[in-house]
Enzyme design. Structure first.
Site, PDB file in Angstrom:
ATOM      1  N   THR A   1      32.497  32.877  42.670  1.00 15.60           N
ATOM      2  CA  THR A   1      31.256  32.154  42.958  1.00 15.60           C
ATOM      3  C   THR A   1      30.443  32.837  44.051  1.00 15.60           C
ATOM      4  O   THR A   1      29.223  32.678  44.102  1.00 15.60           O
ATOM      5  CB  THR A   1      31.545  30.692  43.373  1.00 15.60           C
ATOM      6  OG1 THR A   1      32.436  30.682  44.491  1.00 15.60           O
ATOM      7  CG2 THR A   1      32.144  29.901  42.230  1.00 15.60           C
TER       8      THR A   1
ATOM      9  N   VAL B   1      37.149  31.105  37.034  1.00 14.03           N
ATOM     10  CA  VAL B   1      36.346  31.348  38.224  1.00 14.03           C
ATOM     11  C   VAL B   1      37.054  30.803  39.466  1.00 14.03           C
ATOM     12  O   VAL B   1      37.721  29.769  39.400  1.00 14.03           O
ATOM     13  CB  VAL B   1      34.975  30.644  38.089  1.00 14.03           C
ATOM     14  CG1 VAL B   1      34.108  30.855  39.303  1.00 14.03           C
ATOM     15  CG2 VAL B   1      34.262  31.097  36.839  1.00 14.03           C
ATOM     16  N   CYS B   2      36.894  31.509  40.579  1.00 16.64           N
ATOM     17  CA  CYS B   2      37.307  31.007  41.894  1.00 16.64           C
ATOM     18  C   CYS B   2      36.260  31.482  42.894  1.00 16.64           C
ATOM     19  O   CYS B   2      35.163  31.858  42.500  1.00 16.64           O
ATOM     20  CB  CYS B   2      38.720  31.466  42.255  1.00 16.64           C
ATOM     21  SG  CYS B   2      38.862  33.238  42.559  1.00 16.64           S
ATOM     22  N   ALA B   3      36.598  31.502  44.164  1.00 14.10           N
ATOM     23  CA  ALA B   3      35.611  31.897  45.176  1.00 14.10           C
ATOM     24  C   ALA B   3      35.338  33.396  45.180  1.00 14.10           C
ATOM     25  O   ALA B   3      34.194  33.825  45.274  1.00 14.10           O
ATOM     26  CB  ALA B   3      36.068  31.450  46.561  1.00 14.10           C
TER      27      ALA B   3
END
Length: 197
Positions: free
Chosen positions: A99, A71-73
């Site tokens: 996210t 996961v990242c932004a």
């Protein structure tokens, strides 16, 4: 994604799929520690992208025990991380939209108890601020000495290059700042959690 070694395993999960399986996934957040502290998926472990290769032995072991979600932004860094992992024989999926999509889907982020809202900026916001500050400074000082306008032109060129290559040199530089670096022992805590399963 029932078999992490299967070539038919999906390389991406959407928010609905990830939410339904969150309890069984090994979730890695590859953003900077400052971004992670600003809110992350429940149960996610912070492993900044630039530290990924150091964790490969532990990631291999974790991927043998369960499915890995990165996961990242927005999904860009996590897709890059999945590519790096795949090059080293570790299968992982990325969260489509990161996210941002997670919160847009109505799902909460976990915030550490010592987190002060508003103190932590995401990497995209840090890049926008820095690029804007350099451009504004270059234009302002350019009134005194026209050569300062080159700083503004350099940022503009960098932004065009960033868009064409889907990379961001400024983000790579900002990630090296102290507030974006892991606290002492944070990486070891993540690696221990990966080993423990």
């Amino acid at each position: 994604m029932s078999n992490p070694r299967s070539p038919r395993s999906p390389r991406a999960l959407d928010v609905h799929q990830a939410h339904a399986r969150l309890h069984e996934l090994i979730v890695l957040d590859v953003r900077t520690p400052a971004e992670y502290a600003g809110g992350h998926l429940p149960g996610a472990l912070n492993l900044p992208l630039d530290r990924l290769t150091r964790a490969l032995p532990d990631l291999r072991g974790a991927a043998e025990r369960g499915d890995v979600l990165v996961v990242c932004a927005s999904g860009n860094r996590s897709a890059k991380a999945c590519g790096t992992l795949a090059e080293h024989g570790v299968t992982a999926a990325t969260l489509t939209g990161g996210t941002t999509a997670w919160t847009d889907g109505g799902h909460p982020l976990h915030h550490p108890e010592d987190f002060a809202a508003g103190r932590t900026w995401g990497m995209e916001r840090q890049v926008r601020f820095t690029a804007g500050a350099v451009v504004l400074t270059g234009l302002t000082l350019g009134r005194l000495r026209p050569a300062f306008r080159l700083a503004s032109a350099g940022v503009a060129g960098g932004l065009v290059f960033s868009a064409l290559t889907d990379t961001c040199g400024m983000a790579a530089l900002l990630a090296r700042l102290p507030h974006n670096r892991p606290r002492r022992g944070a990486l070891e805590t993540t690696l221990a959690a990966l080993r423990a399963g």
